[in-house]
Design an enzyme around this catalytic site. Structure first.
Site, PDB file in Angstrom:
ATOM      1  N   HIS A  99       1.257  11.419  24.731  1.00 39.86           N
ATOM      2  CA  HIS A  99       1.441  10.157  23.998  1.00 39.86           C
ATOM      3  C   HIS A  99       2.656   9.378  24.508  1.00 39.86           C
ATOM      4  O   HIS A  99       3.362   8.732  23.730  1.00 39.86           O
ATOM      5  CB  HIS A  99       1.584  10.400  22.490  1.00 39.86           C
ATOM      6  N   ASN A 172      -4.759  10.334  14.913  1.00 45.20           N
ATOM      7  CA  ASN A 172      -5.431   9.801  16.099  1.00 45.20           C
ATOM      8  C   ASN A 172      -6.499   8.802  15.666  1.00 45.20           C
ATOM      9  O   ASN A 172      -6.792   8.690  14.482  1.00 45.20           O
ATOM     10  CB  ASN A 172      -6.105  10.944  16.877  1.00 45.20           C
TER      11      ASN A 172
END
Ligand code: HDE
Length: 711
Positions: A99, A172
């Site tokens: 990420h 997510n």
């Protein structure tokens, strides 16, 4: 904390002569040539604060280092140079191991429906209170400088600064995950990241190590269906859903627990790009998503999501034909409907990208009283990992003092010292219990956070429960719940990705897994990969079940009939009809979309009424992929001229190939013909603006078979 905010006025046009401050600073030994010794600065000294070192020393010359003489070596004595360069040398911190590429914004959460019956958490019980928050959206695999638009899962993290402490919901845009147990996470990430011997591919799953790992990990098959769908190609960060993924617990006043799954639903509905478009966006604008959110917030079109929950009891969970503690499973909305409880609005872009978006530290372990964890083994591993990673990434156990991470409610304890300690606690007491201080922080047995009391029995061991054995049923349910276009996109994505895999045995192993999911899909992929005999399906650890179709799993079912948040490009050139342009612009903006005019030149374009047109982008620098629909308004002559211009023909052709609506006026017909545009419901005359606006809200899916036949 020192106040580091300084407001620096924007310089106005120079009113006085420019100065040479470098020469001023050292008049006696003034060198004959000083480079940009401040000559480029305008004389606005009265308005600017002084430039200083980090110790507050005012700097006289920020252009020339201290030298032994005009042409001599630089002196070690130059502490100003050394301080500046040393700080610069250490500007980068380790990027997130996953990420790394992300975009963040500030906003607020407002509760609309209280969950008082289920939890004591004030943020979920006090309606109409605005809780400030910071949200960060990210890709997973690429480095921090990678493009915004690879095929990838998107992180969806929200830090709520509640009155009872920070609550981080770190989710997510896909409701399930690849693996069931945290111990596999480093392997998954190593497999998806750049291959270690070659350092590529960056931000891509289409390579051997990823599919090798996946083909040996049957539990990943449900997630594979999601990542091969258009969910991993969001059109905008504000057009994707978010999921907390794991089951959490809500705990009420009586100490009773209810399981909860969190969902974010975008106000603009879901919207994705198609693959060819996505690939081209990465080249045209690697910052596509970041820029989109920056522009939206600055234009006052604040991205917004509804927060919804699925609430269920242990008794209900016992009846599910899957285990909700297994993060590779979701709870279909048809089984446990969503309850909408509030909304999140992002209304402020950070002042400084590094200080906020880069330094924000999310930890799923950050919860508030009334919210607790489930025993999902993936979540359990995450509770450890995030705190640990911040220590190496931000370099200090005091990362919670960085403004973007600091709780906005009072916080105090007896933790002390450490690197980069910013607070200056007073007094001689730094321990608890103590009898020396009447004001030192103490534990609060009633109001403080309490873990749910749970009886645990059984044998200790590295055990995976039987209830985690079914790896294919929900993958099958997902695939069969997609419409024919969505299924076709999944099939194309699988063929694309597996065709990039060099080892035939990995491709074959994947086709074997697909046989458990859907026989047609497996046959389709085998044919697309040129595999003649269908490979054996691997032994399944549980029978594959036929679950009911779930319309809520479809992406297109969640698209909204709106142009809000979309961008329409209008191609004009010399002689374009001024009245048509005006009408088109007004109609598009009325729908809440953004209008951009493009022309072969950024300046000096004159319309039919001889007025100079305002151009937002030069045609060659503003390819089609940056627009959701286009309008072409050209004089016959300009249209003829543009027939020879590749940027113009590609602009129109890509609009057609990417299934977008095109409005055109009579003059532009020759350009459309040259680009090979065939008439359909999405190709509309500018005289029928209403029809165009309707067509622009959707893609012309029926055109897809003509331009890119399904596999
Ligand atoms: Fe993460 N994950 N993760 N993850 N994750 C990180 O924390 C980890 C997982 C997610 O915008 C890291 O600060 C483990 C699931 C997001 O800053 C790290 C496991 C989900 C973000 C980490 C998982 C996520 C991260 C890297 C398996 C969806 C970005 C940098 C047990 C529910 C947060 C950091 C941001 C970031 C570990 C699995 C979401 C290394 C061990 C499942 C959105 O701590």
């Amino acid at each position: 904390m020192p106040n580091t905010k300084t407001s620096i006025p924007i310089p106005k046009a120079p009113t006085e002569a420019v100065t040479n401050r470098a020469t001023d600073s050292n008049k006696k030994n003034a060198p004959t040539f000083v480079g940009n010794g401040g000559e480029l600065h305008q004389t606005v000294e009265k308005k600017h604060p002084s430039l200083t070192t980090n110790q507050g020393l005012v700097i006289a010359d920020n252009q020339n280092s201290l030298k032994a003489n005009a042409t001599g070596p630089t002196l070690l004595e130059d502490f100003i140079l050394r301080e500046k360069i040393t700080h610069f040398d250490h500007e980068r911190i380790p990027e997130r191991i996953v990420h790394a590429r992300g975009t963040g914004a500030h906003g607020y959460f407002e509760l609309t429906h209280s969950l008082e019956k289920y939890t004591t958490a004030k943020i979920l019980t006090k309606s109409a209170v605005q809780t400030p928050l910071f949200a960060r959206f990210s890709t997973v695999a690429g480095g921090s400088g990678s493009a915004d638009t690879p095929r990838d899962v998107r992180g969806f993290s929200v830090k709520f600064y509640t009155s009872e402490g920070n609550w981080d919901l770190v989710g997510n845009n896909i409701p399930v995950f690849f693996i069931q147990d945290a111990i596999k996470f480093p392997d998954l990430v190593h497999a998806v990241k750049m291959e270690p011997d070659r350092g590529f591919p960056q931000a891509a799953t289409a390579h051997d190590t990823f599919w090798d790992f996946i083909s040996l990990t049957p539990e990943a098959m449900h997630m594979v269906m999601w990542i091969m769908s258009d969910r991993t190609l969001p059109r905008s960060l504000s057009m994707m859903e978010g999921f907390g993924v794991h089951s959490f617990r809500l705990i009420n006043q009586e100490g009773d627990s209810t399981f909860v799954k969190f969902h974010w639903r975008p106000k603009l509905g879901l919207q994705s790009t198609i693959w060819d478009e996505t690939v081209k966006i990465a080249g045209a604008d690697p910052d596509f998503h970041r820029r989109d959110m920056f522009n939206a917030i600055n234009a006052g079109h604040f991205p917004e999501w509804e927060l919804a929950v699925q609430l269920f009891t242990q008794e209900q969970a016992d009846q599910f034909p899957f285990d909700h503690l297994d993060a590779t499973k979701l709870i279909p909305e048809e089984l446990i409907p969503l309850q909408f409880i509030g909304r999140m609005v992002l209304n402020r872009w950070p002042d400084n990208f590094f200080a906020e978006t880069e330094q924000v530290a999310f930890c799923p372990s950050h919860v508030v009283p009334g919210i607790d964890f489930s025993n999902d083994p993936l979540l359990q591993g995450r509770l450890f990992s995030y705190l640990d990673t911040q220590l190496s990434r931000l370099g200090s156990p005091n990362f919670h003092q960085i403004p973007v991470n600091a709780a906005k409610c009072p916080f105090a304890n007896h933790q002390r010292d450490g690197h980069m300690q910013m607070s200056q606690p007073k007094g001689r007491v730094s321990y608890e219990p103590n009898s020396l201080s009447l004001t030192s922080p103490r534990e609060q047995p009633v109001a403080g956070f309490k873990s749910m009391s749970e009886q645990l029995v059984g044998d200790k061991g590295r055990i995976r429960p039987e209830s985690f054995a079914d790896h294919y049923s929900q993958a099958r349910q997902f695939y069969l719940s997609q419409n024919k276009y969505e299924q076709s996109h999944i099939a194309s994505a699988l063929v694309f990705e597996l065709s990039k895999v060099e080892h035939p045995h990995i491709r074959e192993a994947m086709v074997g897994h697909l046989r458990h999911i859907d026989a047609d899909l497996a046959a389709r992929i085998a044919s697309g990969l040129g595999i003649k005999n269908l490979p054996q399906a691997p032994k399944s650890s549980a029978p594959v079940q036929d679950f009911a179709i779930s319309p809520a799993l479809g992406l297109m079912n969640k698209m909204k009939d709106t142009l809000a948040g979309r961008v329409v490009g209008i191609l004009i050139a010399d002689g374009s009809d001024a009245e048509t342009l005006q009408k088109v612009k007004q109609a598009i903006m009325k729908e809440g979309a953004i209008c951009k005019t493009l022309a072969p030149k950024i300046n000096g374009i004159y319309l039919s009424d001889a007025t100079a047109a305002k151009i937002d982008g030069q045609l060659a620098g503003s390819p089609l992929v940056m627009f959701d629909a286009i309008v072409v308004i050209l004089s016959e002559q300009s249209s003829k001229n543009l027939e020879k211009n590749m940027a113009a023909t590609e602009f129109v052709r890509d609009a057609y190939n990417h299934l977008k609506a095109i409005a055109f006026d009579a003059g532009s017909k020759s350009l459309l013909d040259k680009a090979g545009i065939k008439k359909d419901a999405g190709i509309v005359a500018t005289t029928k603006l209403k029809e165009f606006l309707t067509a622009a809200k959707i893609r012309q899916w029926s055109r897809e078979e003509l331009v890119s036949p399904s596999i």
